[in-house]
Design a protein around this motif. Structure first.
Motif, short mmCIF file in Angstrom:
data_model
loop_
_atom_site.label_atom_id
_atom_site.label_comp_id
_atom_site.label_asym_id
_atom_site.label_seq_id
_atom_site.Cartn_x
_atom_site.Cartn_y
_atom_site.Cartn_z
N VAL A 1 0.97 -1.18 -0.20
CA VAL A 1 -0.05 -0.27 0.02
C VAL A 1 1.05 1.31 0.01
N GLY A 2 0.69 2.01 -0.87
CA GLY A 2 1.55 3.16 -0.98
C GLY A 2 2.38 3.15 -2.19
N ALA A 3 2.60 4.29 -3.21
CA ALA A 3 3.36 4.34 -4.19
C ALA A 3 4.29 5.66 -4.28
N GLY A 4 4.74 6.00 -3.18
CA GLY A 4 5.78 6.86 -2.92
C GLY A 4 7.28 6.31 -2.85
N GLY A 5 7.96 7.23 -2.07
CA GLY A 5 9.45 6.69 -2.10
C GLY A 5 9.59 5.28 -1.40
N ALA A 6 8.84 5.12 -0.23
CA ALA A 6 9.08 3.76 0.53
C ALA A 6 8.39 2.71 -0.30
N GLY A 7 6.89 3.10 -1.08
CA GLY A 7 6.44 2.22 -1.74
C GLY A 7 7.42 1.56 -2.82
N ASN B 1 2.53 -1.63 4.55
CA ASN B 1 2.07 -0.37 4.52
C ASN B 1 3.24 0.52 4.30
N ALA B 2 3.13 1.10 3.20
CA ALA B 2 4.19 1.90 2.76
C ALA B 2 3.83 3.36 2.56
N THR B 3 2.58 3.74 3.25
CA THR B 3 2.21 4.89 3.37
C THR B 3 2.43 5.64 4.76
N SER B 4 2.00 6.97 4.80
CA SER B 4 2.09 7.73 5.95
C SER B 4 0.89 7.61 7.12
N VAL B 5 0.12 6.77 6.57
CA VAL B 5 -1.10 6.57 7.34
C VAL B 5 -0.81 5.83 8.61
N GLY B 6 -1.17 6.30 9.65
CA GLY B 6 -0.88 5.41 11.05
C GLY B 6 0.32 6.48 11.81
N ALA C 1 -1.27 -1.01 -4.25
CA ALA C 1 -2.44 -0.17 -4.28
C ALA C 1 -2.31 1.17 -3.54
N ASN C 2 -2.80 2.04 -4.12
CA ASN C 2 -2.44 3.67 -3.66
C ASN C 2 -3.64 4.31 -4.04
N ARG C 3 -3.79 5.42 -3.09
CA ARG C 3 -4.93 6.38 -3.02
C ARG C 3 -5.11 7.16 -4.33
N THR C 4 -3.99 7.53 -4.89
CA THR C 4 -3.96 8.23 -6.36
C THR C 4 -3.67 6.84 -7.10
N VAL C 5 -4.64 6.28 -7.94
CA VAL C 5 -4.45 5.05 -8.60
C VAL C 5 -3.28 5.11 -9.78
N GLU C 6 -3.22 6.37 -10.36
CA GLU C 6 -2.26 6.62 -11.62
C GLU C 6 -0.76 6.23 -10.97
N LYS C 7 -0.61 6.80 -9.66
CA LYS C 7 0.74 6.44 -9.35
C LYS C 7 0.94 5.00 -9.17
N ALA C 8 0.15 4.24 -8.75
CA ALA C 8 0.33 2.93 -8.45
C ALA C 8 0.46 2.15 -9.81
N ASP D 1 -4.17 7.37 15.05
CA ASP D 1 -4.65 6.00 15.58
C ASP D 1 -5.54 5.67 13.95
N ARG D 2 -4.98 5.55 12.99
CA ARG D 2 -5.67 5.02 11.79
C ARG D 2 -4.86 4.12 11.05
N SER D 3 -5.58 3.26 10.20
CA SER D 3 -5.05 2.29 9.51
C SER D 3 -5.43 2.64 7.77
P1 ATR Z 1 7.48 8.31 1.29
O1 ATR Z 1 8.53 8.67 0.63
O2 ATR Z 1 7.46 8.21 2.91
O3 ATR Z 1 6.91 7.15 0.78
P2 ATR Z 1 5.63 10.14 -0.18
O4 ATR Z 1 6.48 9.99 -1.29
O5 ATR Z 1 5.09 11.48 0.19
O6 ATR Z 1 6.37 9.61 1.06
O7 ATR Z 1 4.32 9.10 -0.18
C1 ATR Z 1 3.23 9.02 0.61
C2 ATR Z 1 2.27 7.79 0.15
O8 ATR Z 1 1.61 7.68 1.49
C3 ATR Z 1 1.91 7.94 -1.14
O9 ATR Z 1 1.46 6.52 -1.57
C4 ATR Z 1 0.29 8.30 -0.50
O10 ATR Z 1 -0.62 8.20 -1.55
P3 ATR Z 1 -0.78 9.19 -2.87
O11 ATR Z 1 0.15 9.00 -3.96
O12 ATR Z 1 -2.20 9.23 -3.18
O13 ATR Z 1 -0.76 10.86 -2.24
C5 ATR Z 1 0.07 7.70 0.75
N1 ATR Z 1 -0.81 8.69 1.62
C6 ATR Z 1 -0.45 9.73 2.34
N2 ATR Z 1 -1.81 10.29 2.89
C7 ATR Z 1 -2.55 9.18 2.82
C8 ATR Z 1 -3.94 8.89 3.14
N3 ATR Z 1 -4.30 9.72 4.00
N4 ATR Z 1 -4.51 7.77 2.79
C9 ATR Z 1 -4.08 7.03 1.62
N5 ATR Z 1 -2.80 7.08 1.22
C10 ATR Z 1 -2.11 8.10 1.83
#
Ligand code: ATR
Length: 265
Positions: A122-128, A182-187, A145-152, A191-193
């Protein structure tokens, strides 16, 4: 004395100094690990300065992980990920590596999780990116899987065998999955997943890259279903262990590094 360092901005709260210095102490190495905070546009200058001053190795964190690519010779994996977190300064030219990717793999292996089958990241940023490449490199089939599906979709097109999805499809994706990361910053400090609790199941191994708090909502939910849980400090630990081993050529004292890290969390 060997001086190792970390460049980032900001870096004052980094846990890498106590983690690495615990290893030097345990092995009796005459070495220090210090943090540096160069201006945000000065990644290349910082690498040049480290070379000039004779530093033994550098870790790299936000916001420099991509920018230092121009100043080092990246290995194959770091080049594909497009980010470097570890620089070896012992040769003629600095070489760049990405131990975040293998750090996630080793964190799972430490908990007897087989690195095979299918993984959901979950997450397509740097960690993802780092985690997806790391798991795919080991032969796992990765669904991103990513909130912004294009990035996924964009990331999945680069990672061998991967597929890209919206975060709303997690329940389907997870039903047959072996590993969830989980490679997003959520949590983080909340207290959120990012994953609905009812999508988790006992056959999953769940790694949360978030390490503050150490027990995130996701890991709590996962433990309740009987899943194997791996907290984010393990991933932080093993990226450091991999960097230490690359720099020194010695097996890292993992237990001592882990204790030093967790003592600061
Ligand atoms: P990092 O380098 O730590 O991965 P990042 O590049 O800013 O940081 O990426 C943050 C990730 O967390 C992204 O996948 C982001 O989703 P978007 O690409 O849609 O922005 C995800 N993220 C951050 N806040 C989120 C939220 N409230 N719900 C779901 N995904 C979230």
């Amino acid at each position: 004395m060997d001086v190792y360092g970390l460049i980032g901005n900001p870096v004052e709260h980094s846990l890498s100094p106590p983690m690495h210095e615990a290893a030097y102490e345990e092995l009796g190495l005459y070495a220090r690990y210090v943090t540096f905070e160069p201006p945000k546009d000065a990644a290349g200058d910082a690498i040049g300065a480290a070379e000039t001053l004779g530093l033994a190795g550098l870790n790299v964190t936000i916001p420099f992980k991509e920018a230092v690519l121009d100043a080092v010779e990246p290995d194959d994996l770091a080049a594909r990920i497009g980010a470097v977190n570890t620089i070896d300064l012992s040769g003629d030219r600095p070489t760049g590596h990405n131990t975040d990717a293998i750090g996630a793999v080793r964190a799972l292996e430490e908990h007897d999780v087989a690195i095979e089958g299918s993984a959901v990241v979950v997450g397509a940023g740097g960690a993802g990116r780092a985690v997806s490449f790391g798991l795919a490199e080991e032969g796992m089939e990765v669904a991103i899987a990513n909130r912004t599906v294009e990035k996924a979709h964009d990331l999945a097109a680069e990672v061998p065998g991967a597929s890209g999805h919206g975060i709303d499809t997690l329940s389907d994706l997870l039903s047959g999955a072996d590993v969830l990361v989980n490679a997003t910053s959520v949590g983080m400090d909340e207290d959120r997943s990012p994953v609905p609790a009812d999508a988790l199941h006992a056959e999953l191994a769940v790694l949360d890259a978030v390490y503050s708090p150490i027990e995130t909502r996701l890991l709590r939910d996962a433990a309740q279903t009987g899943a194997t849980t791996v907290d984010g400090a393990w991933m932080l630990l093993f990226q450091g262990v991999e960097a230490f081993e690359r720099w020194t050529g010695q097996a890292a004292p993992v237990e001592e590094m882990n204790r030093a890290l967790r003592g600061r969390l």
